[in-house]
Design an enzyme around this catalytic site. Structure first.
Site, PDB file in Angstrom:
ATOM      1  N   MET A  26      79.047  81.352  34.941  1.00 43.15           N
ATOM      2  CA  MET A  26      79.785  80.457  35.840  1.00 43.15           C
ATOM      3  C   MET A  26      78.962  79.183  36.096  1.00 43.15           C
ATOM      4  SD  MET A  26      82.032  82.724  38.415  1.00 43.15           S
ATOM      5  CE  MET A  26      80.770  83.289  39.523  1.00 43.15           C
ATOM      6  N   LEU A  29      73.095  77.034  35.983  1.00 47.90           N
ATOM      7  CA  LEU A  29      72.212  77.920  35.210  1.00 47.90           C
ATOM      8  C   LEU A  29      70.797  78.022  35.777  1.00 47.90           C
ATOM      9  CD1 LEU A  29      73.307  76.855  31.592  1.00 47.90           C
ATOM     10  CD2 LEU A  29      74.210  78.708  33.004  1.00 47.90           C
ATOM     11  N   GLY A  32      67.709  83.457  35.037  1.00 43.54           N
ATOM     12  CA  GLY A  32      68.452  84.692  34.719  1.00 43.54           C
ATOM     13  C   GLY A  32      69.369  84.438  33.528  1.00 43.54           C
ATOM     14  N   HIS A  33      70.187  83.372  33.629  1.00 47.45           N
ATOM     15  CA  HIS A  33      71.081  83.024  32.519  1.00 47.45           C
ATOM     16  C   HIS A  33      70.263  82.726  31.251  1.00 47.45           C
ATOM     17  CE1 HIS A  33      73.493  81.404  36.076  1.00 47.45           C
ATOM     18  NE2 HIS A  33      74.293  82.315  35.558  1.00 47.45           N
ATOM     19  N   GLN A  57      88.521  85.374  40.617  1.00 52.87           N
ATOM     20  CA  GLN A  57      87.572  86.422  41.012  1.00 52.87           C
ATOM     21  C   GLN A  57      86.939  86.142  42.375  1.00 52.87           C
ATOM     22  OE1 GLN A  57      85.021  85.764  37.442  1.00 52.87           O
ATOM     23  NE2 GLN A  57      83.328  86.051  38.856  1.00 52.87           N
ATOM     24  N   GLU A 144      72.166  92.825  34.189  1.00 53.65           N
ATOM     25  CA  GLU A 144      72.235  94.036  35.036  1.00 53.65           C
ATOM     26  C   GLU A 144      72.263  93.701  36.521  1.00 53.65           C
ATOM     27  OE1 GLU A 144      69.091  96.625  33.791  1.00 53.65           O
ATOM     28  OE2 GLU A 144      70.320  97.428  32.157  1.00 53.65           O
ATOM     29  N   LEU A 179      67.299  86.107  40.768  1.00 53.24           N
ATOM     30  CA  LEU A 179      67.823  84.745  40.645  1.00 53.24           C
ATOM     31  C   LEU A 179      69.344  84.801  40.679  1.00 53.24           C
ATOM     32  CD1 LEU A 179      65.203  83.823  38.102  1.00 53.24           C
ATOM     33  CD2 LEU A 179      65.785  82.286  39.957  1.00 53.24           C
TER      34      LEU A 179
HETATM   35  P1  AMP Z   1      77.140  84.246  36.661  1.00 55.73           P
HETATM   36  O1  AMP Z   1      76.988  82.832  36.217  1.00 55.73           O
HETATM   37  O2  AMP Z   1      76.540  84.534  37.998  1.00 55.73           O
HETATM   38  O3  AMP Z   1      78.558  84.753  36.501  1.00 55.73           O
HETATM   39  O4  AMP Z   1      76.275  85.108  35.638  1.00 55.73           O
HETATM   40  C1  AMP Z   1      76.459  85.034  34.250  1.00 55.73           C
HETATM   41  C2  AMP Z   1      75.703  86.163  33.600  1.00 55.73           C
HETATM   42  O5  AMP Z   1      74.309  86.036  33.921  1.00 55.73           O
HETATM   43  C3  AMP Z   1      76.136  87.543  34.116  1.00 55.73           C
HETATM   44  O6  AMP Z   1      76.144  88.460  33.030  1.00 55.73           O
HETATM   45  C4  AMP Z   1      75.075  87.881  35.121  1.00 55.73           C
HETATM   46  O7  AMP Z   1      74.892  89.260  35.310  1.00 55.73           O
HETATM   47  C5  AMP Z   1      73.850  87.247  34.487  1.00 55.73           C
HETATM   48  N1  AMP Z   1      72.831  86.994  35.512  1.00 55.73           N
HETATM   49  C6  AMP Z   1      72.986  86.345  36.690  1.00 55.73           C
HETATM   50  N2  AMP Z   1      71.828  86.376  37.405  1.00 55.73           N
HETATM   51  C7  AMP Z   1      70.931  87.049  36.654  1.00 55.73           C
HETATM   52  C8  AMP Z   1      69.556  87.423  36.826  1.00 55.73           C
HETATM   53  N3  AMP Z   1      68.879  87.109  37.926  1.00 55.73           N
HETATM   54  N4  AMP Z   1      68.945  88.125  35.843  1.00 55.73           N
HETATM   55  C9  AMP Z   1      69.622  88.464  34.701  1.00 55.73           C
HETATM   56  N5  AMP Z   1      70.922  88.144  34.483  1.00 55.73           N
HETATM   57  C10 AMP Z   1      71.572  87.454  35.434  1.00 55.73           C
END
Ligand code: AMP
Length: 269
Positions: A26, A29, A32-33, A57, A144, A179
């Site tokens: 989303m 970035l 984590g991303h 969502q 995860e 993160l």
């Molecule tokens: P989001 O942009 O929050 O929808 O996240 C996109 C992807 O990045 C999803 O698969 C999340 O689980 C993963 N993600 C978000 N934060 C972290 C993090 N701190 N560590 C690892 N993966 C992450």
């Protein structure tokens, strides 16, 4: 790096026969991303990243409006990482094929976030369904940190799409806080409070592991968390394979969702 603003254009112009890795996000970035994208780069010959803040969502319009967005900065990061394709579709584009967006989850799975955010995962799965019909990638990379999301996507794509789920470890700050794009919405003192929770549940995890028979412990831990003056939505122990409450010493996991100044945060250890 080619940036697509519509799924149709992407569909017409990219031949997904190659060994492609897909990282849905989303945006806003962070490390984590980036860890997901780096792993995808290592394992795939082509990498596609999507940036889409999915309105279906979010349970509250205000939460959707406030969600951090920073496309320009994101594109700089993605270019540096040598990502091949970026998809930034509009809401209208994604919701054109309404049929693809209608996904249900079973009542049995309405636990943890699915219980407290009705419609949230139906929204997530709708977009994943829409994406995977176009993006014929070999692997999808998911974090995860959103453990239940991986569980439900795994269930959803089984017998439906030929794609492998690559679950990636949660990346944390030095203070143990995972993160998250939502961390941008917190003040320094709120970050400290949130990190304290993540540290606490990590400590609880090892205490439970050490003295597994003493299950009342979790009630005691709930009381400790209450003292931190938090708005806890849930704090539960569940089986990491089935998300049921039948767990053992080897397969249990702790899940928490809480609010700090109206910002909803989740963690699991
Ligand atoms: P989001 O942009 O929050 O929808 O996240 C996109 C992807 O990045 C999803 O698969 C999340 O689980 C993963 N993600 C978000 N934060 C972290 C993090 N701190 N560590 C690892 N993966 C992450």
């Amino acid at each position: 790096m080619i940036v697509f603003k519509s799924i149709n254009k992407l569909n017409k112009e990219v031949n997904f026969k190659a060994d492609t890795g897909f990282v849905p996000t989303m945006g806003a970035l962070h490390r984590g991303h980036i860890s997901l994208i780096k792993r995808a780069k290592k394992e795939s010959s082509k990498v596609i990243v999507s940036i889409f803040v999915n309105p279906s969502q979010f349970n509250k319009t205000n939460d959707f409006n406030k969600y951090p967005r920073n496309i320009n900065k994101d594109l700089i990061i993605l270019k540096k990482l040598k990502v091949d394709f970026v998809l930034i579709p509009s809401v209208k584009d994604i919701f054109k094929k309404k049929k693809n967006m209608k996904v249900k989850i079973s009542n049995k799975d309405k636990v943890l976030c699915a219980k407290y955010r009705p419609g949230h995962f139906e929204g997530v799965l709708g977009v994943i369904n829409q994406f995977l019909k176009i993006i014929k990638s070999k692997r999808i990379y998911l974090g995860e940190k959103d453990f239940q999301q991986i569980y439900l996507i795994k269930k959803f794509i089984k017998n439906k799409f030929k794609i492998k789920i690559c679950a990636c470890k949660t990346i944390r700050q030095k203070n143990f806080l995972p993160l998250s794009s939502r961390n941008n919405l917190l003040r320094k003192s709120e970050i400290n409070k949130a990190s304290l929770i993540s540290k606490q549940i990590n400590k609880f995890y090892f205490l439970i592991k050490k003295d597994f028979k003493n299950k009342d412990k979790i009630l005691h831990f709930k009381k400790i968390l209450d003292k931190i003056n938090l708005n806890i939505e849930y704090f539960e122990v569940r089986n990491k394979n089935t998300l049921s409450i039948k767990y053992n010493k080897k397969n249990f996991k702790l899940f928490i969702a809480f609010y700090i100044n109206k910002i909803r945060l989740i963690d699991n250890v």
